[in-house]
Design a protein around this motif. Sequence first.
Motif, short mmCIF file in Angstrom:
data_model
loop_
_atom_site.label_atom_id
_atom_site.label_comp_id
_atom_site.label_asym_id
_atom_site.label_seq_id
_atom_site.Cartn_x
_atom_site.Cartn_y
_atom_site.Cartn_z
N LEU A 56 0.82 -1.21 0.00
CA LEU A 56 0.00 0.00 0.00
C LEU A 56 0.86 1.26 0.00
N GLY A 57 1.99 1.22 0.70
CA GLY A 57 2.88 2.37 0.69
C GLY A 57 3.35 2.70 -0.71
N LEU A 58 3.70 1.66 -1.46
CA LEU A 58 4.11 1.86 -2.86
C LEU A 58 2.94 2.38 -3.70
N LEU A 59 1.76 1.77 -3.51
CA LEU A 59 0.59 2.17 -4.28
C LEU A 59 0.17 3.60 -3.97
N PHE A 60 0.16 3.97 -2.69
CA PHE A 60 -0.22 5.34 -2.33
C PHE A 60 0.77 6.35 -2.90
N HIS A 61 2.05 5.99 -2.92
CA HIS A 61 3.04 6.89 -3.52
C HIS A 61 2.72 7.09 -5.00
N GLN A 62 2.33 6.03 -5.67
CA GLN A 62 1.95 6.15 -7.08
C GLN A 62 0.73 7.06 -7.24
N TYR A 63 -0.23 6.94 -6.34
CA TYR A 63 -1.44 7.75 -6.45
C TYR A 63 -1.15 9.24 -6.22
N PHE A 64 -0.15 9.53 -5.41
CA PHE A 64 0.17 10.93 -5.16
C PHE A 64 1.13 11.52 -6.20
N THR A 65 1.91 10.68 -6.86
CA THR A 65 2.93 11.20 -7.78
C THR A 65 2.85 10.66 -9.19
N GLY A 66 2.22 9.52 -9.37
CA GLY A 66 2.19 8.87 -10.68
C GLY A 66 3.30 7.87 -10.88
N HIS A 67 4.18 7.73 -9.87
CA HIS A 67 5.30 6.78 -10.01
C HIS A 67 5.68 6.20 -8.65
N LEU A 68 6.48 5.16 -8.68
CA LEU A 68 6.99 4.55 -7.46
C LEU A 68 8.05 5.44 -6.83
N PRO A 69 8.36 5.22 -5.54
CA PRO A 69 9.49 5.95 -4.95
C PRO A 69 10.74 5.67 -5.77
N TYR A 70 11.59 6.66 -5.92
CA TYR A 70 12.76 6.49 -6.76
C TYR A 70 13.80 5.58 -6.11
N PHE A 71 14.31 4.66 -6.90
CA PHE A 71 15.48 3.87 -6.52
C PHE A 71 16.26 3.64 -7.80
N ASP A 72 17.48 3.22 -7.65
CA ASP A 72 18.36 3.10 -8.82
C ASP A 72 17.86 1.99 -9.75
N THR A 73 17.11 2.38 -10.77
CA THR A 73 16.53 1.39 -11.67
C THR A 73 17.58 0.67 -12.51
N LYS A 74 18.77 1.24 -12.60
CA LYS A 74 19.83 0.56 -13.34
C LYS A 74 20.34 -0.66 -12.56
N GLU A 75 20.27 -0.54 -11.24
CA GLU A 75 20.79 -1.61 -10.39
C GLU A 75 19.68 -2.52 -9.88
N TYR A 76 18.49 -1.97 -9.70
CA TYR A 76 17.39 -2.74 -9.14
C TYR A 76 16.18 -2.69 -10.06
N ASP A 77 15.51 -3.82 -10.18
CA ASP A 77 14.27 -3.87 -10.95
C ASP A 77 13.06 -3.59 -10.08
N TYR A 78 13.17 -3.92 -8.79
CA TYR A 78 12.03 -3.80 -7.89
C TYR A 78 12.42 -3.11 -6.59
N ALA A 79 11.41 -2.52 -5.94
CA ALA A 79 11.66 -1.79 -4.70
C ALA A 79 12.22 -2.70 -3.62
N TYR A 80 11.71 -3.92 -3.51
CA TYR A 80 12.19 -4.81 -2.45
C TYR A 80 13.68 -5.10 -2.59
N GLU A 81 14.18 -5.12 -3.83
CA GLU A 81 15.61 -5.36 -4.03
C GLU A 81 16.43 -4.23 -3.43
N ALA A 82 15.98 -3.01 -3.65
CA ALA A 82 16.69 -1.86 -3.10
C ALA A 82 16.68 -1.91 -1.57
N VAL A 83 15.53 -2.27 -0.98
CA VAL A 83 15.42 -2.33 0.47
C VAL A 83 16.32 -3.42 1.03
N LEU A 84 16.30 -4.59 0.43
CA LEU A 84 17.13 -5.69 0.91
C LEU A 84 18.62 -5.40 0.78
#
Length: 310
Positions: free
Chosen positions: A216-244
């Motif tokens: 829901l945190g990811l989804l709500f961020h999308q609803y407020f901005t139109g996109h997921l929270p920024y993380f290095d998309t070159k290194e990570y494909d998904y948010a959980y990868e960045a967190v781990l």
Amino acid sequence: MNESINGYELIGEFRTDNSGSARWGFAEKDGQELFIKEFLSPTYPADEDVLPPKMVERRKKFCEKYVISKTKLYDALNKCSTGNVVGILDFFRYGAKYYIVTEKIDSIPLTIEDIAAMPTEQKHLICKIIIHCVKSLHAHQIVHCDIKHENILFKKTLMGKYVAKLIDFDASFIEDEPPAPDDEFHGDMVYYAPESVKYMLNETDHIDSKIDVFALGLLFHQYFTGHLPYFDTKEYDYAYEAVLDGNFLKSDKDVPEKYAKVIDAMLSADPQIRLSSGEVFELFDRMTDNNAEQDNSDHAHNGFFYAGDL
């Protein structure tokens, strides 16, 4: 003549788009048009002469456990107090396949970008209704496990407000009965919580309702901005990868500060620190303008709760 399944007359053909391991369509019974879903697995060994006896027995036992598990889940689901959680009207086996039937929901298509372009007050209402749904699920020990935009339906009220309804419980489970780590873990990887992946890799033996809060945190961020929270998309494909990998997910500057604080707390890497759905709802409830005028004519309509109901 249309095909009949356990007394439900199919309208058209089954479809497979956005359905995972199932097919879906519409059917009519007693003059009411309904939504029907056929699960592709498991399949009951209806023709026992085709398979070896031991395999037949194994499949029957598996199906018995499946029915017990789904019946418990659907019973709990139907006890949820909010009309914005779709209930299960029927669950049955017909031949070798299992089916569920729910109400047919008339909705309008809204993209993430459509919602992001709405006024803050409208985004607040949509998010508050969704978290209210999830809070109700969690109160009945249900983990949705597949929260994403595609599983939210929308309707426009008589007063021009958009409201939401939560659907699709194919991946859901009772909190103290999670799927085994080596079972197929359903859900969209875009919204996976970090502990979900650790659970699948046998690096933790516990998952609970907090995985829904992360999604829901990811989804709500999308609803407020139109996109997921920024993380290095070159290194990570998904948010959980960045967190781990030790990165902290932080709301974009376009998210209003009071909402950013809540969303950031929903995206905590540690599920013990992460907010519960009840805490998130309470925070959204506090942010609601209590002086806003509510029109009683704009309350519950066709199964949707509106601002005044929350």
